[in-house]
Scaffold this motif. Structure first.
Motif: not given
Ligand code: J2J
Length: 542
Positions: A120-132, A134-145
């Motif tokens: 999604x970042x590649x096809x949109x050319x996004x500069x920022x990801x706003x994540x959370x 509070x996402x159930x069953x997710x490890x946001x830090x792992x996703x970020x790294x």
């Protein structure tokens, strides 16, 4: 900066003039619509999220302050920002702050993981990801790294920090803007992800004026008003929950949105009872789970007037139970992020509500039902759906190949659905031509799952098909041919390996069968069609 996004196909001038003259399109931006309501309904609750009740005035203040945090990060007009936030209060901070600044939200669903977000970042050319957080069953830090190592240019922030950071900045002298930055209503407002996209995600640009028309017209059809208390069992990031009429329709008409982190019967019934919810949006498997829940009698559901079901075909046998067993009116919703949305009307007879997917919301929707040669089929006969109108897009973002394949020369979009239209213009969805598996409303691309499987060192070939499923409508079944190694990989091992590939749960096949070979077409391509009918013969380990 140019507020008009390059790569967005505009509506032809003659159509724009017509839609403006007819009053469908107005010169307002999405944040302006919310701000106008906030003037009129300042003290009324706009959002309820667990213990947090936020009035319209407070919501707008949160958005203004969050805007400051984004400016401080250097986010500017026209830049793309991925929104990866579940159904919580901070979702609105993030979406409207990005829009107010004139930047472009790109909507991920919160079940996406690093793999989908990277695409999604590649096809949109996004500069920022706003994540959370509070996402159930997710490890946001792992996703970020995981993302940091693959996309060093993408910044990551938590939506939960926007407001706090903005407050902090305001205290140290930053100016908090009290309005959105000026943009024309024909500017792109955001990018939606098309259901079940292949290799390169297909992104759908929406302009302020076409989207505003779609949710304001939807709000009329659904009789939204000051009294409305809306709950979505599906992610707010999905087009259905955003605009049919969704939270944007609620904010345009001064009602309240109640946040539900998931669609489980217990959570939804509890929220309905506690906040006197009047309308709920769901996909068929959720509606079915609520109908079959044995706890429903424990809650006071008397406030509940309308259940909207869409995203996938609702079985008639399920539809006919809604009014009796849940005590509310059913509305079938057949829509697509690309545009056209059909509704059964609140005063339709029960048979129409139970057995059709409704009729287009707008008199200006031009719907064609055509055979494979492009000729109109007679009423009551199945044909391919083509559509053009005041909120149906004119092209995917930056994607000429997809556009060449999806549109007629005069701008009709082919949805890939096979429908039957009756004399009144009501549509029933009876099949599809597109290569997408509709897993209970979640659109899954077989190619995308195959691509993941093919990365496994022991996989020679893979083919994924949808097979009928009582609850989901369809589930995913992967057939895998191993490389000539011994021992061949086991289905269980492959599944465990897929889990480690940082992909969304809905991209992990519901079933995996290891087989010796796959059926091919006469030119040697793998045939998903024959795979469906041959599946029983293909002996293998599941
Ligand atoms: C059968 N198939 C349906 C239905 C969508 C409102 C409601 C849904 C969506 C949506 C949306 C269906 N019966 N009731 O954006 O605003 C299938 C069709 C369609 C595809 C679009 C909205 N409702 N479908 O589901 O972009 O195949 O939008 O083309 O996710 O879902 O998927 P999507």
């Amino acid at each position: 900066a140019d507020p008009l996004l390059a790569g967005v196909k505009p509506y032809p001038a003659e159509f724009a003039e017509r839609y403006i003259a007819a009053g469908y399109w107005a010169e307002r931006t999405l944040d302006q619509i919310l701000r106008e309501t906030a003037v009129r309904r300042a003290g009324h609750p706009a959002v309820i999220d667990r213990g947090r009740r936020v009035s319209y005035a407070e919501l707008v203040n949160r958005i203004d302050v969050s805007q400051t945090a984004l400016s401080a990060c250097g986010i500017a007009q026209g830049e793309r920002v991925i929104i990866h936030v579940p159904n919580v209060l901070e979702f609105f901070d993030a979406v409207y702050a990005v829009i107010s600044i004139g930047a472009i939200p790109v909507f991920a669903v919160h079940s996406h993981r690093a793999s989908e977000l990277e695409h999604l970042a590649n096809s949109s050319g996004a500069v920022l990801l706003l994540t959370s957080r509070q996402i159930p069953a997710a490890d946001p830090q792992a996703i970020a790294s995981q993302l940091a190592s693959r996309l060093p240019g993408l910044r990551v922030m938590y939506a939960e920090d926007l407001y706090e950071r903005g407050l902090h900045l305001a205290c140290s002298g930053w100016d908090v803007p009290r309005q959105g930055c000026p943009r024309p209503a024909h500017a792109a407002a955001f990018l939606q992800l098309s259901g079940g996209t292949t290799g390169k995600p297909k992104l759908i640009p929406k302009t302020h004026r076409d989207y505003a028309y779609s949710f304001e017209r939807s709000a009329q059809i659904c009789a939204l008003g000051d009294h409305t208390v809306y709950l979505s069992g599906i992610p707010l990031a999905h087009n259905f929950a955003a605009s049919s009429p969704g939270y944007m329709g609620v904010f345009a008409t001064g009602g309240t949105v109640v946040c539900a982190l998931d669609g489980s019967a217990e959570r939804v019934f509890e929220l309905i009872a506690e906040h006197r919810v009047t309308m709920v949006a769901a996909v068929p498997p959720l509606a079915q789970a609520w109908l079959n829940s044995n706890v429903k009698h424990q809650y006071d559901l008397s406030s509940w007037k309308l259940l909207q079901v869409g995203g996938a075909k609702l079985a008639r046998a399920v539809a006919v139970r809604v009014e009796q067993e849940l005590g509310c009116t059913l509305q079938q919703v057949f829509g697509m992020a690309e545009g056209l949305v059909c509704y059964t009307r609140l005063d339709d007879d029960l048979e129409t509500i139970a057995s059709t997917q409704g009729k287009p919301m707008s008199d200006a929707d031009e719907v064609l039902v055509l055979d494979a040669q492009g000729n109109p089929v007679p009423e009551g006969t199945p044909g391919n759906l083509w559509v053009r109108g005041p909120y149906t897009f004119r092209g995917y973002y930056n994607n000429p190949e997809a556009n060449a394949a999806s549109f007629t020369p005069d701008g009709f979009y082919g949805s890939g659905d096979i429908v039957v239209r009756d004399a009144r213009g009501y549509l029933s969805v009876v099949g599809r031509t597109k290569d997408v598996i509709n897993r209970g409303g979640e659109k899954v691309s077989p190619e995308q799952i195959e691509a993941v499987l093919l990365r496994h060192p022991a996989v020679h070939d893979a083919s994924v098909i949808g097979v009928p499923d009582e609850l989901l409508g369809e589930r995913t079944h992967a057939y895998v041919v191993p490389r000539e190694i011994s021992p061949p990989p086991r289905a269980k091992t492959l599944r465990a390996w897929m889990r480690g590939e940082h992909i969304a749960d809905h991209h992990i096949p519901d079933m995996i069968t290891v087989v010796e070979s796959l059926p091919t077409t006469h030119i040697g391509k793998i045939s998903r069609n024959t795979l469906g009918s041959k599946a029983a013969e293909l002996q293998g380990e599941s």
